[in-house]
Enzyme design. Structure first.
Site, short mmCIF file in Angstrom:
data_model
loop_
_atom_site.label_atom_id
_atom_site.label_comp_id
_atom_site.label_asym_id
_atom_site.label_seq_id
_atom_site.Cartn_x
_atom_site.Cartn_y
_atom_site.Cartn_z
N MET A 26 1.31 6.55 -1.52
CA MET A 26 -0.02 7.45 -1.29
C MET A 26 0.16 8.18 -2.66
SD MET A 26 -1.05 8.44 2.73
CE MET A 26 0.24 9.76 2.78
N HIS A 33 10.36 6.96 -4.23
CA HIS A 33 9.52 5.75 -4.55
C HIS A 33 9.88 5.08 -5.52
CE1 HIS A 33 6.56 9.01 -2.82
NE2 HIS A 33 6.27 7.84 -2.08
N GLN A 57 -4.79 7.90 8.58
CA GLN A 57 -3.56 8.24 9.15
C GLN A 57 -3.24 9.86 9.38
OE1 GLN A 57 -1.17 6.14 6.41
NE2 GLN A 57 -0.15 7.80 6.14
N LYS A 145 13.52 6.77 5.28
CA LYS A 145 13.30 7.96 5.47
C LYS A 145 12.33 7.84 6.68
CE LYS A 145 10.52 11.09 3.64
NZ LYS A 145 9.64 11.45 4.65
N ASP A 146 11.27 7.37 6.74
CA ASP A 146 10.26 7.01 7.64
C ASP A 146 10.58 5.84 8.50
OD1 ASP A 146 7.92 8.97 6.39
OD2 ASP A 146 8.42 7.58 4.84
N GLN A 149 8.09 4.39 11.01
CA GLN A 149 7.14 3.61 10.33
C GLN A 149 7.57 2.23 9.88
OE1 GLN A 149 4.39 5.06 7.07
NE2 GLN A 149 6.00 4.15 6.03
N SER A 181 10.56 14.04 -0.40
CA SER A 181 9.24 13.64 -0.02
C SER A 181 8.08 14.42 -0.80
CB SER A 181 9.31 14.21 1.57
OG SER A 181 7.88 14.57 2.08
N SER A 182 6.93 13.74 -0.68
CA SER A 182 5.95 14.46 -1.43
C SER A 182 5.63 15.77 -0.86
CB SER A 182 4.59 13.76 -1.51
OG SER A 182 5.01 12.36 -1.91
#
Length: 295
Positions: A26, A33, A57, A145-146, A149, A181-182
Protein backbone atom coordinates in the site's frame (compact mmCIF):
# COMPACT_ATOMS: atom_id res chain seq x y z
CA UNK A 1 11.62 0.53 -13.77
CA UNK A 2 8.41 0.71 -15.79
CA UNK A 3 5.36 2.26 -14.12
CA UNK A 4 2.01 1.06 -15.41
CA UNK A 5 -1.42 2.10 -14.18
CA UNK A 6 -3.94 0.04 -16.17
CA UNK A 7 -4.66 -3.65 -16.58
CA UNK A 8 -4.12 -3.44 -20.35
CA UNK A 9 -0.69 -1.85 -19.95
CA UNK A 10 0.24 -4.38 -17.27
CA UNK A 11 -0.73 -7.36 -19.44
CA UNK A 12 1.22 -5.95 -22.39
CA UNK A 13 4.33 -5.34 -20.24
CA UNK A 14 4.24 -8.83 -18.72
CA UNK A 15 3.48 -10.74 -21.93
CA UNK A 16 7.02 -12.17 -22.13
CA UNK A 17 8.07 -11.68 -18.52
CA UNK A 18 9.07 -15.26 -17.76
CA UNK A 19 8.69 -16.24 -14.11
CA UNK A 20 6.97 -13.37 -12.27
CA UNK A 21 7.66 -12.54 -8.62
CA UNK A 22 5.20 -10.13 -7.00
CA UNK A 23 5.13 -7.98 -3.87
CA UNK A 24 1.82 -6.14 -3.23
CA UNK A 25 2.01 -3.04 -1.03
CA UNK A 26 0.00 0.00 0.00
CA UNK A 27 3.03 2.25 -0.43
CA UNK A 28 4.80 4.41 2.17
CA UNK A 29 7.61 1.92 1.85
CA UNK A 30 10.13 1.14 4.57
CA UNK A 31 13.01 -1.31 4.88
CA UNK A 32 10.62 -4.17 5.61
CA UNK A 33 9.03 -3.73 2.19
CA UNK A 34 12.43 -3.48 0.53
CA UNK A 35 13.53 -6.75 2.15
CA UNK A 36 10.47 -8.38 0.57
CA UNK A 37 11.59 -6.97 -2.80
CA UNK A 38 15.03 -8.50 -2.26
CA UNK A 39 13.44 -11.82 -1.34
CA UNK A 40 11.22 -11.76 -4.41
CA UNK A 41 14.05 -10.63 -6.73
CA UNK A 42 15.81 -13.96 -6.22
CA UNK A 43 12.71 -15.95 -7.12
CA UNK A 44 11.69 -14.64 -10.52
CA UNK A 45 12.81 -13.29 -13.87
CA UNK A 46 10.59 -10.22 -13.56
CA UNK A 47 9.93 -8.47 -10.25
CA UNK A 48 6.58 -6.68 -10.00
CA UNK A 49 5.53 -4.48 -7.08
CA UNK A 50 2.17 -2.81 -6.66
CA UNK A 51 1.08 0.27 -4.75
CA UNK A 52 -2.62 0.50 -4.04
CA UNK A 53 -4.33 1.75 -0.88
CA UNK A 54 -7.30 -0.57 -0.71
CA UNK A 55 -10.42 1.12 0.58
CA UNK A 56 -12.21 -2.21 1.14
CA UNK A 57 -9.96 -3.23 4.03
CA UNK A 58 -10.46 -0.04 6.04
CA UNK A 59 -13.33 0.34 8.47
CA UNK A 60 -15.51 3.48 8.54
CA UNK A 61 -13.56 4.98 11.47
CA UNK A 62 -10.11 3.89 10.28
CA UNK A 63 -7.33 5.81 8.57
CA UNK A 64 -7.96 5.37 4.83
CA UNK A 65 -7.92 9.10 4.10
CA UNK A 66 -4.82 9.85 6.19
CA UNK A 67 -2.87 6.69 5.34
CA UNK A 68 0.61 7.93 4.29
CA UNK A 69 0.96 8.28 0.52
CA UNK A 70 4.56 8.87 -0.59
CA UNK A 71 4.51 7.83 -4.24
CA UNK A 72 7.60 9.65 -5.54
CA UNK A 73 9.80 8.45 -2.69
CA UNK A 74 8.38 4.94 -3.07
CA UNK A 75 9.25 4.90 -6.78
CA UNK A 76 12.84 5.85 -6.01
CA UNK A 77 13.15 3.07 -3.41
CA UNK A 78 11.64 0.48 -5.74
CA UNK A 79 13.91 1.49 -8.60
CA UNK A 80 16.92 1.18 -6.29
CA UNK A 81 15.66 -2.30 -5.34
CA UNK A 82 15.77 -3.48 -8.98
CA UNK A 83 12.00 -3.69 -9.35
CA UNK A 84 11.17 -4.17 -13.02
CA UNK A 85 7.52 -3.12 -13.03
CA UNK A 86 5.48 -0.99 -10.64
CA UNK A 87 1.75 -1.47 -10.99
CA UNK A 88 0.13 1.66 -9.54
CA UNK A 89 -3.54 1.53 -10.47
CA UNK A 90 -6.20 4.03 -9.56
CA UNK A 91 -9.27 2.98 -7.64
CA UNK A 92 -11.35 2.68 -10.82
CA UNK A 93 -8.73 0.44 -12.40
CA UNK A 94 -9.02 -2.06 -9.55
CA UNK A 95 -12.75 -1.56 -8.96
CA UNK A 96 -14.22 -0.51 -12.35
CA UNK A 97 -17.70 -1.22 -10.96
CA UNK A 98 -18.90 -1.40 -7.35
CA UNK A 99 -17.43 -4.58 -5.90
CA UNK A 100 -20.48 -6.73 -5.13
CA UNK A 101 -18.59 -10.01 -5.41
CA UNK A 102 -16.36 -10.42 -2.36
CA UNK A 103 -14.08 -13.16 -1.05
CA UNK A 104 -15.48 -14.41 2.25
CA UNK A 105 -12.63 -15.45 4.55
CA UNK A 106 -12.80 -18.60 6.70
CA UNK A 107 -13.69 -18.47 10.41
CA UNK A 108 -10.05 -17.63 11.13
CA UNK A 109 -10.70 -14.28 9.46
CA UNK A 110 -13.26 -13.42 12.12
CA UNK A 111 -10.84 -13.89 15.02
CA UNK A 112 -7.94 -11.76 16.30
CA UNK A 113 -7.62 -8.94 13.71
CA UNK A 114 -10.93 -9.91 12.17
CA UNK A 115 -12.74 -9.59 15.50
CA UNK A 116 -11.51 -6.03 16.02
CA UNK A 117 -11.59 -4.95 12.37
CA UNK A 118 -14.82 -6.40 10.92
CA UNK A 119 -14.59 -6.85 7.17
CA UNK A 120 -10.81 -6.43 7.13
CA UNK A 121 -9.93 -9.85 5.75
CA UNK A 122 -12.80 -9.77 3.29
CA UNK A 123 -11.27 -6.59 1.89
CA UNK A 124 -7.74 -8.02 1.95
CA UNK A 125 -8.69 -11.29 0.26
CA UNK A 126 -10.80 -9.55 -2.37
CA UNK A 127 -8.07 -7.11 -3.43
CA UNK A 128 -5.27 -9.70 -3.26
CA UNK A 129 -7.25 -12.08 -5.46
CA UNK A 130 -7.87 -9.24 -7.94
CA UNK A 131 -4.18 -8.32 -7.95
CA UNK A 132 -3.21 -11.96 -8.44
CA UNK A 133 -5.57 -12.14 -11.42
CA UNK A 134 -4.10 -8.94 -12.89
CA UNK A 135 -0.41 -9.73 -12.32
CA UNK A 136 -0.59 -13.54 -12.69
CA UNK A 137 2.53 -14.11 -10.57
CA UNK A 138 4.34 -17.39 -10.07
CA UNK A 139 5.45 -16.34 -6.58
CA UNK A 140 4.25 -13.65 -4.17
CA UNK A 141 5.97 -12.43 -1.01
CA UNK A 142 4.27 -11.28 2.21
CA UNK A 143 5.75 -10.26 5.56
CA UNK A 144 5.49 -12.30 8.74
CA UNK A 145 4.67 -9.16 10.74
CA UNK A 146 1.13 -9.52 9.40
CA UNK A 147 1.06 -13.16 10.46
CA UNK A 148 -2.69 -13.66 10.28
CA UNK A 149 -2.87 -12.07 6.84
CA UNK A 150 -0.12 -14.43 5.67
CA UNK A 151 -2.00 -17.49 6.94
CA UNK A 152 -5.32 -16.33 5.44
CA UNK A 153 -3.78 -15.61 2.02
CA UNK A 154 -1.98 -18.94 1.97
CA UNK A 155 -5.29 -20.63 2.68
CA UNK A 156 -7.04 -18.67 -0.08
CA UNK A 157 -4.36 -19.63 -2.61
CA UNK A 158 -4.62 -23.27 -1.60
CA UNK A 159 -8.41 -23.48 -1.67
CA UNK A 160 -8.78 -21.60 -4.97
CA UNK A 161 -6.07 -23.77 -6.58
CA UNK A 162 -4.04 -20.72 -7.54
CA UNK A 163 -0.65 -21.67 -9.06
CA UNK A 164 1.23 -19.21 -6.84
CA UNK A 165 3.98 -19.94 -4.35
CA UNK A 166 3.50 -17.78 -1.23
CA UNK A 167 6.83 -16.89 0.37
CA UNK A 168 7.09 -15.34 3.84
CA UNK A 169 9.61 -12.64 4.68
CA UNK A 170 10.84 -12.27 8.28
CA UNK A 171 9.71 -9.25 10.29
CA UNK A 172 12.18 -6.38 9.93
CA UNK A 173 12.75 -4.39 13.11
CA UNK A 174 14.23 -1.12 14.22
CA UNK A 175 17.37 -1.37 16.42
CA UNK A 176 15.17 -1.07 19.53
CA UNK A 177 12.96 -3.98 18.45
CA UNK A 178 9.93 -2.13 17.07
CA UNK A 179 8.53 -3.91 14.02
CA UNK A 180 8.69 -1.64 10.99
CA UNK A 181 5.28 -0.39 9.89
CA UNK A 182 3.96 2.51 7.85
CA UNK A 183 1.76 3.41 10.82
CA UNK A 184 4.83 4.04 12.98
CA UNK A 185 4.86 7.45 11.30
CA UNK A 186 1.78 8.38 13.36
CA UNK A 187 3.63 8.04 16.69
CA UNK A 188 4.66 11.09 18.67
CA UNK A 189 8.27 11.13 19.96
CA UNK A 190 7.12 9.96 23.40
CA UNK A 191 4.98 7.21 21.88
CA UNK A 192 7.83 6.14 19.62
CA UNK A 193 10.01 5.69 22.71
CA UNK A 194 7.34 3.48 24.30
CA UNK A 195 6.39 1.54 21.16
CA UNK A 196 9.10 -1.19 21.44
CA UNK A 197 7.35 -2.39 24.62
CA UNK A 198 4.88 -4.31 22.47
CA UNK A 199 7.59 -6.54 21.03
CA UNK A 200 9.30 -6.76 24.43
CA UNK A 201 6.15 -7.99 26.19
CA UNK A 202 5.42 -10.52 23.44
CA UNK A 203 9.01 -11.73 23.58
CA UNK A 204 8.70 -12.22 27.35
CA UNK A 205 5.51 -14.23 26.83
CA UNK A 206 7.28 -16.40 24.24
CA UNK A 207 10.12 -16.98 26.70
CA UNK A 208 7.65 -18.19 29.30
CA UNK A 209 6.14 -20.61 26.80
CA UNK A 210 9.58 -21.98 25.94
CA UNK A 211 10.38 -22.38 29.62
CA UNK A 212 13.15 -19.76 29.69
CA UNK A 213 11.13 -17.86 32.32
CA UNK A 214 8.60 -19.58 34.58
CA UNK A 215 7.23 -17.07 37.11
CA UNK A 216 5.81 -20.00 39.05
CA UNK A 217 3.80 -21.32 36.11
CA UNK A 218 2.84 -24.93 35.76
CA UNK A 219 5.22 -26.70 33.36
CA UNK A 220 4.97 -29.87 31.34
CA UNK A 221 7.39 -32.41 29.94
CA UNK A 222 8.59 -30.04 27.21
CA UNK A 223 9.70 -27.49 29.81
CA UNK A 224 7.57 -24.47 28.88
CA UNK A 225 4.69 -22.86 30.72
CA UNK A 226 1.36 -24.47 29.86
CA UNK A 227 -1.10 -22.03 31.41
CA UNK A 228 -1.48 -20.15 28.16
CA UNK A 229 -4.48 -18.12 29.28
CA UNK A 230 -2.49 -16.80 32.24
CA UNK A 231 0.43 -15.83 30.01
CA UNK A 232 -1.92 -13.98 27.68
CA UNK A 233 -3.62 -12.16 30.56
CA UNK A 234 -0.36 -11.13 32.20
CA UNK A 235 1.10 -9.85 28.93
CA UNK A 236 -2.03 -7.81 28.24
CA UNK A 237 -1.94 -6.45 31.80
CA UNK A 238 1.69 -5.36 31.42
CA UNK A 239 0.81 -3.36 28.32
CA UNK A 240 -2.29 -1.88 29.94
CA UNK A 241 -0.26 -0.74 32.93
CA UNK A 242 2.07 1.07 30.51
CA UNK A 243 -0.83 3.00 28.98
CA UNK A 244 -1.67 0.81 25.98
CA UNK A 245 -5.25 -0.10 25.01
CA UNK A 246 -4.99 -3.81 24.32
CA UNK A 247 -7.15 -5.59 21.78
CA UNK A 248 -5.59 -9.00 22.26
CA UNK A 249 -2.55 -11.01 23.20
CA UNK A 250 -2.98 -14.56 21.95
CA UNK A 251 -0.95 -17.74 21.73
CA UNK A 252 -1.69 -19.73 18.57
CA UNK A 253 -0.25 -22.44 16.36
CA UNK A 254 2.18 -21.05 13.79
CA UNK A 255 0.77 -22.96 10.84
CA UNK A 256 -2.95 -22.21 11.10
CA UNK A 257 -3.35 -19.95 14.18
CA UNK A 258 -5.52 -22.51 15.93
CA UNK A 259 -5.69 -22.45 19.73
CA UNK A 260 -3.08 -24.68 21.41
CA UNK A 261 -3.66 -27.47 23.87
CA UNK A 262 -1.48 -28.14 26.93
CA UNK A 263 0.32 -30.89 24.98
CA UNK A 264 1.25 -28.65 22.03
CA UNK A 265 4.98 -28.35 21.36
CA UNK A 266 5.90 -24.78 22.44
CA UNK A 267 8.26 -24.45 19.47
CA UNK A 268 5.24 -24.60 17.14
CA UNK A 269 3.47 -21.61 18.72
CA UNK A 270 3.43 -17.88 18.09
CA UNK A 271 2.31 -15.08 20.40
CA UNK A 272 0.40 -12.31 18.63
CA UNK A 273 -0.57 -8.92 19.96
CA UNK A 274 -2.48 -5.83 18.89
CA UNK A 275 -2.73 -2.68 20.98
CA UNK A 276 -3.21 1.06 20.58
CA UNK A 277 -0.72 3.61 21.83
CA UNK A 278 -2.18 7.11 21.76
CA UNK A 279 -4.07 7.10 18.46
CA UNK A 280 -1.90 4.51 16.74
CA UNK A 281 -2.79 0.83 16.61
CA UNK A 282 0.20 -1.51 16.28
CA UNK A 283 0.44 -5.25 15.75
CA UNK A 284 3.32 -7.67 16.18
CA UNK A 285 4.03 -11.34 16.75
CA UNK A 286 6.90 -13.44 18.07
CA UNK A 287 7.40 -17.11 17.19
CA UNK A 288 7.98 -19.02 20.41
CA UNK A 289 10.63 -21.22 18.77
CA UNK A 290 12.78 -18.19 17.93
CA UNK A 291 15.21 -17.45 20.73
CA UNK A 292 16.89 -14.02 20.92
CA UNK A 293 20.30 -13.86 19.25
CA UNK A 294 22.02 -13.50 22.62
CA UNK A 295 19.93 -16.26 24.16
Amino acid sequence: MDIVTTAAALHARLADAGRIAFVPTMGNLHRGHLELMRLARSRGDTLVASIFVNRLQFGPAEDFDRYPRTFDADCARLSDSSVDVLFAPGERDVYPVPQQYRVKPPPLGETLEGAFRPGFFEGVCTVVLKLFNLVAPDVACFGEKDRQQLVVIRGMVREFNLPIDIVAGPTVREPDGLAMSSRNNYLTPAERAEAPALASVLREAAAQVRGDVHHGARTGELGGARDYARIEREAAMLLTERGWRVDYVALRALTDLSAPSPSTDPATLVVLGAATLGKTRLIDNIACGDRPADG
